[in-house]
Design an enzyme around this catalytic site. Structure first.
Site, PDB file in Angstrom:
ATOM      1  N   HIS A 105     -27.251 -21.664   5.049  1.00  0.00           N
ATOM      2  CA  HIS A 105     -27.097 -20.605   6.050  1.00  0.00           C
ATOM      3  C   HIS A 105     -28.402 -20.432   6.820  1.00  0.00           C
ATOM      4  CE1 HIS A 105     -29.148 -17.392   3.742  1.00  0.00           C
ATOM      5  NE2 HIS A 105     -28.389 -17.681   2.698  1.00  0.00           N
ATOM      6  N   GLU A 107     -30.211 -17.871   9.734  1.00  0.00           N
ATOM      7  CA  GLU A 107     -30.095 -16.491  10.189  1.00  0.00           C
ATOM      8  C   GLU A 107     -30.796 -16.266  11.523  1.00  0.00           C
ATOM      9  OE1 GLU A 107     -33.452 -14.257   7.577  1.00  0.00           O
ATOM     10  OE2 GLU A 107     -32.132 -15.644   6.512  1.00  0.00           O
ATOM     11  N   GLU A 180     -24.666  -9.969   7.440  1.00  0.00           N
ATOM     12  CA  GLU A 180     -25.453  -9.385   6.353  1.00  0.00           C
ATOM     13  C   GLU A 180     -25.388  -7.864   6.362  1.00  0.00           C
ATOM     14  OE1 GLU A 180     -26.499  -9.347   3.527  1.00  0.00           O
ATOM     15  OE2 GLU A 180     -28.489 -10.286   3.413  1.00  0.00           O
ATOM     16  N   ASN A 202     -22.167 -11.005   0.930  1.00  0.00           N
ATOM     17  CA  ASN A 202     -23.342 -11.024   0.066  1.00  0.00           C
ATOM     18  C   ASN A 202     -23.402  -9.719  -0.724  1.00  0.00           C
ATOM     19  OD1 ASN A 202     -25.856 -11.550  -1.054  1.00  0.00           O
ATOM     20  ND2 ASN A 202     -26.991 -10.924   0.766  1.00  0.00           N
TER      21      ASN A 202
END
Length: 285
Positions: A105, A107, A180, A202
């Site tokens: 991943h 970000e 997130e 998450n």
């Protein structure tokens, strides 16, 4: 080994606890989980650093490769913000893929990045984020390697901005979207529905995201749940407790699980290496 892409395509729910070395990764696999998440915060801590983006790409890829070689389930790895611009992100994709990782991943935080559940984060402009995700997707070599686009926009620009970034990342080629730290159960439930692509949730102990059962997350439409700190924080806590017991009780305390010498060797892949050794002239003890 079933690939991560096959799991996602077949709607198999992926639950990936966080590992920071081969021992924790092996524990996850032996416990029956279908994937391992290489946690950036855990790898940073194991190097003696906080989760402030201090490790280099090479350090992260090295650990990811070791973990991928140690288990027979897909490994999803943290690649921070791609370690720079679009070219750096493209290089990171190739490095992680060649290391045997199933997915990374990337970000949209500015550098130096912070843990997604810290305060006072900042993010790059949306066009820069989308451009980096597009470059990462184009850099993939043959195989089932997957790109997960993570946005930290919820804490900076609000929920609607996070949804928009997630949609644009999916349009740019991201296989999975990772928004997130949604702050309510309603926000959490809205993410998969509104983005319309596979999504990752998450769950961080005492983080900003509300605690939910894994089955509830699956019902909300999430394809994957990661538990980054489940082993890191457990090891931290147990280490302090067992060392305090040794110091103040004046004797060797019973370790968690009462693991002896033979059990310790077994948990470090002893059986596999005994099989390798069986054909050699010098036997192992």
């Amino acid at each position: 080994m079933t690939s991560l892409r096959q799991m996602i395509s077949s709607k198999e729910f992926v639950l990936a606890p966080g590992a920071y070395d081969c021992l924790t990764a092996g524990a996850i696999e032996r416990s029956g989980f279908n994937a391992v998440y290489m946690t950036g915060s855990g790898v940073s801590a194991s190097h003696g650093y906080p989760d402030f983006g201090l490790l280099t790409m090479t350090e992260m890829v090295t650990v990811a490769g070791r973990i991928a070689a140690a288990v027979n389930v897909p490994v999803i790895a943290d690649a921070d913000s791609g370690f720079g611009n679009e070219l750096n992100a493209a290089r990171a994709v190739r490095a992680y893929q060649r290391a045997g990782v199933a997915a990374i991943h990337i970000e949209d935080q500015t550098f130096p990045k912070k843990c997604g559940h810290f305060e006072n984060k900042s993010i790059v402009p949306v066009e820069d984020f989308v451009s980096k995700i597009r470059a990462a997707c184009k850099a993939r070599e043959a195989g089932d390697f997957m790109i997960i686009a993570r946005t930290d926009a919820r804490a900076v620009e609000g929920f609607e901005a996070a949804i928009e970034r997630g949609k644009r990342a999916a349009d740019a080629g991201a296989d999975i979207v990772f928004v997130e730290a949604p702050q309510t159960v309603d926000e959490m439930a809205a993410i998969p529905e509104r983005i319309g692509a596979p999504c990752l949730l998450n769950l961080v102990w005492r983080g900003k995201t509300p605690e939910v059962d894994f089955k509830d997350a699956q019902k909300m439409g999430y394809s994957m749940v990661i538990l980054p700190s489940i082993l890191l924080k457990s090891v931290m806590g147990m280490s302090m407790e067992i060392l305090a017991a040794a110091r103040f009780e004046g004797r060797h305390p019973v370790p968690p699980g009462d693991i002896g010498i033979k059990e310790g060797v077994a948990l470090a892949s002893g059986a596999e290496w005994r099989r390798v050794n069986a054909a050699l002239d010098t036997p192992l003890s």
